[in-house]
Scaffold this active site. Sequence first.
Site, PDB file in Angstrom:
ATOM      1  N   ASP A  17      -5.019  -4.303  -6.652  1.00  0.00           N
ATOM      2  CA  ASP A  17      -5.727  -4.450  -5.381  1.00  0.00           C
ATOM      3  C   ASP A  17      -4.983  -5.465  -4.507  1.00  0.00           C
ATOM      4  O   ASP A  17      -4.955  -6.659  -4.811  1.00  0.00           O
ATOM      5  CB  ASP A  17      -7.156  -4.929  -5.680  1.00  0.00           C
ATOM      6  CG  ASP A  17      -7.995  -5.050  -4.427  1.00  0.00           C
ATOM      7  OD1 ASP A  17      -7.449  -4.947  -3.309  1.00  0.00           O
ATOM      8  OD2 ASP A  17      -9.217  -5.245  -4.564  1.00  0.00           O
ATOM      9  N   ASP A  56      -0.223  -0.108  -5.287  1.00  0.00           N
ATOM     10  CA  ASP A  56      -1.311   0.641  -4.645  1.00  0.00           C
ATOM     11  C   ASP A  56      -2.534   0.532  -5.542  1.00  0.00           C
ATOM     12  O   ASP A  56      -2.419   0.349  -6.755  1.00  0.00           O
ATOM     13  CB  ASP A  56      -0.931   2.113  -4.438  1.00  0.00           C
ATOM     14  CG  ASP A  56      -1.766   2.784  -3.352  1.00  0.00           C
ATOM     15  OD1 ASP A  56      -1.268   2.931  -2.207  1.00  0.00           O
ATOM     16  OD2 ASP A  56      -2.914   3.166  -3.632  1.00  0.00           O
ATOM     17  N   CYS A  62      -1.762   3.704  10.887  1.00  0.00           N
ATOM     18  CA  CYS A  62      -1.702   4.915  11.698  1.00  0.00           C
ATOM     19  C   CYS A  62      -3.035   5.065  12.429  1.00  0.00           C
ATOM     20  O   CYS A  62      -3.584   6.156  12.548  1.00  0.00           O
ATOM     21  CB  CYS A  62      -1.318   6.146  10.885  1.00  0.00           C
ATOM     22  SG  CYS A  62      -2.181   6.308   9.346  1.00  0.00           S
ATOM     23  N   CYS A  99       0.907  -1.167   0.000  1.00  0.00           N
ATOM     24  CA  CYS A  99       0.000   0.000   0.000  1.00  0.00           C
ATOM     25  C   CYS A  99       0.933   1.200   0.000  1.00  0.00           C
ATOM     26  O   CYS A  99       1.166   1.832   1.030  1.00  0.00           O
ATOM     27  CB  CYS A  99      -0.879  -0.020   1.242  1.00  0.00           C
ATOM     28  SG  CYS A  99      -1.897  -1.488   1.355  1.00  0.00           S
TER      29      CYS A  99
END
Length: 465
Positions: A342, A315, A413, A291
């Site tokens: 994906d 990505d 995050c 990603c």
Amino acid sequence: MKNSSHKTDVRYAGIRVLREVDEKEVFAQELISERCAQSDLSKRDKNLLTELVNGVIRHRLPLDTLISFFSNIPLNKIEPWVLYALRVGLYQIAYLDRIPLSAAINTSVALVKKLVRRTDAVRFTNAVLRAAERSIQNKSACEPEITDLQKALYRRKNIWCTFHHPIFPDPAKHLTSFLAINYSHPEWLIKRWISRYGKEKTVEMCKANNLAPRVFLRVNQGKISTREFLALLDKDGISARTINTAVVVENIAVFEIPGFAEGLFFVQDISAMKVAEFLKIEKSNTVLDMCAAPGGKTTHIAEFLGNTGWIYALDISAKRLQLTKENCLRMGIHNVSIVCGDASDEKAPFRMKFDRILIDAPCSNTGVLSRRVEARWRLKESDINKLAALQYSILKTGASLLKSNGYLVYSTCSIEPEENQGIIKKFMGSEPQFSLDAEEHYLPDMDKGDGGYMARLCKRQVYSY
Ligand SMILES: C[S@@+](CC[C@H](N)C(=O)[O-])C[C@H]1O[C@@H](n2cnc3c(N)ncnc32)[C@H](O)[C@@H]1O
């Protein structure tokens, strides 16, 4: 809208960005950077644009509470441009010190005059802002001076704005809605955090989320040493210091830092800088960054590889991969293949296996709310389980692409356990070939950086006899 000297009007630019962020679901920071790059705004106005847009988005809930209190029209019936002009005016009135109150009111009224062109709308805007201004008792009250919390709005650094009227919920009866409004976070998130971290820590995190985040720079060691970079900043009169390997710059917008176009640094939070290191890269590794966009960690991995090995930057977003490409070019990195696809699809577009895999998964962003200012209002509680399902399937795909004895780092995050420890626990329960080598989670903190999580998994060799 240009002002009398035909320069772009900063508040007009700001109100348009605010509406676009809500209507097009774009990232506020990306739109601000785009507008700053395209416009003829001065440095000072670019800073004001950033302050107004981020400040209004961060403080939307208390601002709307004030508007509802002083308006005789329900919030959802107010003409959209008027609502944005009221938020911008009230933000300056309640939260900023540099702008005279009369200027804050007059500039919002002028925006409505230009954008709506109806005298009732102009009169209404003026009336709401003047009523709010008249209700202010003390704009810089310290905590011990607060006698009635229903009349007090938290600003920043333990400074409050007090009003003559009881505007906010009674904390003795409605603690979570009082905290949600005063510290401007959705109530469901406040409830969640209180049950996990307690009231004090929750309030501390909310306060940090409402401040402009520190700007940390990762120096591109392939182009310049940290010592040389600090000397370059010093020459431009920019005060900077180092924390571990990061350079921290104070009171400066990113567009003012020299060396960006030349790829001398990457703007990256100090917590995000830990992730590539955690992957235990060795020279000549073949690495899959699943990603990858916009390439913060891809470019950091490249630094550990030197000019050896190869990175596949995958990505799902072609648009964000374009940024990854630009960032790699800017940083002088050439051992990267950009792949659009994906990562949750088990038929990932790779026939090979990798020495190292990074999954910096799409997540709720609850560890980076000071940076991703709009995220708290877009996120719904039900999104967390949906994100966890996506994260788990990306992890399963990643695991199938790792070589024996290779390492996979899963990071987010987010500070929500369902997206972090929960994913790893479920995965470990079904994949005996993997062991959990190390794990770290951290809460957002002004000095230590963003909140987040990372886990390093090792795939053991399986022998068949
Ligand atoms: C946290 S960001 C990655 C940040 C990046 N690693 C960096 O350091 O700059 C998550 C990324 O996941 C991407 N993404 C979301 N769903 C995906 C999927 N199913 N497959 C691949 N990428 C996906 C998003 O486009 C976004 O760029």
